[in-house]
Design a protein around this motif. Structure first.
Motif, PDB file in Angstrom:
ATOM      1  N   LYS A 206     -14.411   3.023 -98.124  1.00  0.00           N
ATOM      2  CA  LYS A 206     -13.047   3.386 -97.182  1.00  0.00           C
ATOM      3  C   LYS A 206     -11.660   3.400 -98.040  1.00  0.00           C
ATOM      4  CE  LYS A 206     -15.250   1.037 -93.042  1.00  0.00           C
ATOM      5  NZ  LYS A 206     -15.195  -0.100 -92.598  1.00  0.00           N
ATOM      6  N   GLY A 207     -10.933   3.858 -97.521  1.00  0.00           N
ATOM      7  CA  GLY A 207      -9.475   4.074 -97.950  1.00  0.00           C
ATOM      8  C   GLY A 207      -8.434   3.147 -97.900  1.00  0.00           C
ATOM      9  N   ILE A 208      -7.816   2.870 -99.122  1.00  0.00           N
ATOM     10  CA  ILE A 208      -7.328   2.175 -98.913  1.00  0.00           C
ATOM     11  C   ILE A 208      -5.810   2.731 -98.969  1.00  0.00           C
ATOM     12  CG2 ILE A 208      -8.035   0.389 -99.979  1.00  0.00           C
ATOM     13  CD1 ILE A 208      -7.285   0.827-102.865  1.00  0.00           C
ATOM     14  N   PHE A 209      -5.196   1.353 -98.353  1.00  0.00           N
ATOM     15  CA  PHE A 209      -3.213   2.439 -98.961  1.00  0.00           C
ATOM     16  C   PHE A 209      -2.140   1.439 -99.489  1.00  0.00           C
ATOM     17  CE2 PHE A 209      -4.384   1.995 -93.632  1.00  0.00           C
ATOM     18  CZ  PHE A 209      -3.905   2.920 -93.468  1.00  0.00           C
ATOM     19  N   GLY A 210      -1.511   3.127-100.253  1.00  0.00           N
ATOM     20  CA  GLY A 210      -0.625   2.333-101.389  1.00  0.00           C
ATOM     21  C   GLY A 210       0.735   2.612-101.492  1.00  0.00           C
ATOM     22  N   GLY A 211       1.292   3.052-102.467  1.00  0.00           N
ATOM     23  CA  GLY A 211       2.829   3.779-102.112  1.00  0.00           C
ATOM     24  C   GLY A 211       2.895   4.265-104.151  1.00  0.00           C
TER      25      GLY A 211
ATOM     26  N   PHE B  89      -3.642   3.855-106.601  1.00  0.00           N
ATOM     27  CA  PHE B  89      -4.910   4.487-106.240  1.00  0.00           C
ATOM     28  C   PHE B  89      -5.716   3.801-106.070  1.00  0.00           C
ATOM     29  CE2 PHE B  89      -2.036   8.229-107.266  1.00  0.00           C
ATOM     30  CZ  PHE B  89      -2.567   9.458-106.097  1.00  0.00           C
ATOM     31  N   GLY B  90      -7.184   4.380-105.362  1.00  0.00           N
ATOM     32  CA  GLY B  90      -8.573   3.495-105.151  1.00  0.00           C
ATOM     33  C   GLY B  90      -8.669   3.116-103.850  1.00  0.00           C
ATOM     34  N   GLU B  91      -9.926   2.537-103.653  1.00  0.00           N
ATOM     35  CA  GLU B  91     -10.388   2.300-102.592  1.00  0.00           C
ATOM     36  C   GLU B  91     -11.130   0.689-102.047  1.00  0.00           C
ATOM     37  OE1 GLU B  91     -13.034   5.302-102.459  1.00  0.00           O
ATOM     38  OE2 GLU B  91     -14.631   4.646-103.631  1.00  0.00           O
ATOM     39  N   ASN B  92     -11.943   0.527-101.288  1.00  0.00           N
ATOM     40  CA  ASN B  92     -12.196  -0.773-100.983  1.00  0.00           C
ATOM     41  C   ASN B  92     -13.882   0.279-100.228  1.00  0.00           C
ATOM     42  OD1 ASN B  92      -9.953  -2.501-101.390  1.00  0.00           O
ATOM     43  ND2 ASN B  92      -9.624  -2.511 -99.277  1.00  0.00           N
ATOM     44  N   SER B  93     -14.961  -1.423-100.257  1.00  0.00           N
ATOM     45  CA  SER B  93     -15.565  -0.224-100.032  1.00  0.00           C
ATOM     46  C   SER B  93     -16.792  -1.951 -99.788  1.00  0.00           C
ATOM     47  CB  SER B  93     -17.355   0.069-101.030  1.00  0.00           C
ATOM     48  OG  SER B  93     -17.093  -0.788-102.273  1.00  0.00           O
ATOM     49  N   LYS B  94     -18.467  -1.879 -99.239  1.00  0.00           N
ATOM     50  CA  LYS B  94     -18.518  -2.537 -98.840  1.00  0.00           C
ATOM     51  C   LYS B  94     -19.909  -2.435 -98.701  1.00  0.00           C
ATOM     52  CE  LYS B  94     -18.549  -6.296 -95.513  1.00  0.00           C
ATOM     53  NZ  LYS B  94     -18.710  -7.791 -96.038  1.00  0.00           N
TER      54      LYS B  94
ATOM     55  N   SER C  35      -5.606   6.680 -99.694  1.00  0.00           N
ATOM     56  CA  SER C  35      -6.394   7.016-101.216  1.00  0.00           C
ATOM     57  C   SER C  35      -7.325   6.109-101.219  1.00  0.00           C
ATOM     58  CB  SER C  35      -5.498   6.208-102.147  1.00  0.00           C
ATOM     59  OG  SER C  35      -5.566   5.352-102.519  1.00  0.00           O
ATOM     60  N   SER C  36      -8.672   7.510-101.804  1.00  0.00           N
ATOM     61  CA  SER C  36      -9.613   7.262-101.417  1.00  0.00           C
ATOM     62  C   SER C  36     -10.240   7.731-102.862  1.00  0.00           C
ATOM     63  CB  SER C  36     -10.077   7.647-100.542  1.00  0.00           C
ATOM     64  OG  SER C  36     -10.793   8.742-100.725  1.00  0.00           O
ATOM     65  N   ILE C  37     -11.210   7.559-103.794  1.00  0.00           N
ATOM     66  CA  ILE C  37     -12.074   8.357-104.847  1.00  0.00           C
ATOM     67  C   ILE C  37     -13.836   8.314-104.323  1.00  0.00           C
ATOM     68  CG2 ILE C  37     -12.918   7.775-106.781  1.00  0.00           C
ATOM     69  CD1 ILE C  37     -11.991   4.804-107.182  1.00  0.00           C
ATOM     70  N   VAL C  38     -13.660   9.998-104.266  1.00  0.00           N
ATOM     71  CA  VAL C  38     -14.360  10.465-103.777  1.00  0.00           C
ATOM     72  C   VAL C  38     -15.648  10.202-104.202  1.00  0.00           C
ATOM     73  CG1 VAL C  38     -15.089  12.336-102.508  1.00  0.00           C
ATOM     74  CG2 VAL C  38     -12.488  12.514-102.684  1.00  0.00           C
ATOM     75  N   GLY C  39     -16.689  10.203-103.988  1.00  0.00           N
ATOM     76  CA  GLY C  39     -17.877  10.473-104.247  1.00  0.00           C
ATOM     77  C   GLY C  39     -18.362   9.030-104.674  1.00  0.00           C
ATOM     78  N   ILE C  40     -18.355   8.299-104.933  1.00  0.00           N
ATOM     79  CA  ILE C  40     -19.086   7.101-105.830  1.00  0.00           C
ATOM     80  C   ILE C  40     -19.383   5.714-104.734  1.00  0.00           C
ATOM     81  CG2 ILE C  40     -17.032   6.267-106.446  1.00  0.00           C
ATOM     82  CD1 ILE C  40     -18.679   6.157-109.060  1.00  0.00           C
ATOM     83  N   HIS C  41     -18.618   4.915-104.612  1.00  0.00           N
ATOM     84  CA  HIS C  41     -19.550   3.495-104.254  1.00  0.00           C
ATOM     85  C   HIS C  41     -19.647   3.568-102.510  1.00  0.00           C
ATOM     86  CE1 HIS C  41     -14.946   2.787-107.066  1.00  0.00           C
ATOM     87  NE2 HIS C  41     -16.346   2.844-107.567  1.00  0.00           N
ATOM     88  N   ASP C  42     -20.050   2.500-102.512  1.00  0.00           N
ATOM     89  CA  ASP C  42     -21.281   2.683-102.009  1.00  0.00           C
ATOM     90  C   ASP C  42     -20.647   2.104-100.457  1.00  0.00           C
ATOM     91  OD1 ASP C  42     -23.050   1.396-103.442  1.00  0.00           O
ATOM     92  OD2 ASP C  42     -22.418  -0.082-103.339  1.00  0.00           O
TER      93      ASP C  42
END
Length: 205
Positions: free
Chosen positions: A42-47, A79-84, A32-39
Motif C-alpha cells: 500500500k502506498g504511503i503519504f510523504g512530501g 518515497f516508499g510504501e508499506n505492506s502487510k 507514493s509506492s514502489i511498483v511490483g515487489i512487496h506483499d
C-alpha cells in the motif's frame, strides 16, 4: 548526490542569460509506492520540498508575459510504501531521495493572452540518500539487499496561478529505472501522485 547538485548548477549557469528568471520554493504532499515487489503493498503519504527557477524561453517586451519556460527543480523527496503479509506485522520500506525534475512549463493561451493555467512535463533524476526497512522480512528480502542509488523517470503536472506569488498544482511522477536490480520477476519503480504549491521569492530581468 554530488552529481545531481553539479548537474543542477550547470543547468542554472547555462540558462543564466535567459530573458527573465523567476525563482522560489516548492513543496507537495503525495502518495507514493514502489511498483511490483512487496506483499500486498500500500502506498504511503510523504512530501517533497525544494527550490525552483523559471527561465523564460520566449522574447517579450511586456514583463511576465512569457508563456514558455524551462523550470529545473532541486528537491528532497520521500518515497516508499508499506505492506502487510497475512498474520504478520506491518512491513515498512521508506526511502529518501535528492530529486531533480527538469520541466518545460507551458502556459495555456486564450486568444493570444497568457492564462493562469499551465502544464509541465520533463525528465527527473534521483539519488537515494537514505533507505529504511522495518517490520518482518518480505518474501523477496534476499532480492532487496541491493538498491540502485541513481534513478530516473518522468514528471508531469498541471497548475494554476492563484495570486501574484503563489500557484498550486497536481503532479504525477513515474520512474523508469529499476529500484531493486536483483529482483527480476517484475520491473520495480517509484511512482507518486501529489498536490503542491509554488511560492515565488523574486525575479531578475
Amino acid at each position: 548526490m554530488k552529481k545531481i547538485v553539479i548537474i543542477y548548477a550547470l543547468v542554472l549557469f547555462g540558462f543564466a542569460n535567459a530573458q527573465s528568471v523567476k525563482y522560489g520554493l516548492t513543496g507537495n504532499i503525495h502518495k507514493s509506492s514502489i511498483v511490483g515487489i512487496h506483499d500486498r503493498s500500500k502506498g504511503i503519504f510523504g512530501g517533497n520540498v525544494g527550490v525552483f527557477a523559471d527561465f523564460s524561453l520566449v522574447t517579450n517586451d511586456i514583463y511576465d508575459s512569457a508563456w514558455l519556460y524551462f523550470t529545473p527543480q532541486l528537491e528532497f523527496a520521500m518515497f516508499g510504501e508499506n505492506s502487510k503479509y497475512p498474520n504478520k506485522d506491518l512491513q515498512k520500506f521508506h526511502n529518501n531521495y535528492i530529486s531533480m525534475p527538469l520541466f518545460i512549463k507551458y502556459f495555456i493561451k486564450n486568444h493570444g493572452y497568457k492564462s493562469d493555467i499551465y502544464l509541465m512535463a520533463g525528465p527527473k533524476l534521483e539519488y537515494l540518500i537514505t533507505d529504511k526497512v522495518s517490520g518482518p522480512a518480505s518474501l523477496t528480502a534476499d532480492q532487496e539487499k541491493n538498491l540502485n542509488k541513481f534513478a530516473y523517470g518522468l514528471a508531469v503536472a498541471v497548475g494554476v496561478k492563484v495570486q501574484e506569488n503563489w500557484d498550486v498544482f497536481i503532479r504525477f511522477d513515474r520512474g523508469f529505472s529499476k529500484i531493486y536490480p536483483d529482483y527480476t520477476k517484475y520491473t520495480t519503480y517509484n511512482r507518486m501522485l501529489g498536490i503542491g504549491i509554488n511560492y515565488y521569492l523574486g525575479s531578475t530581468n
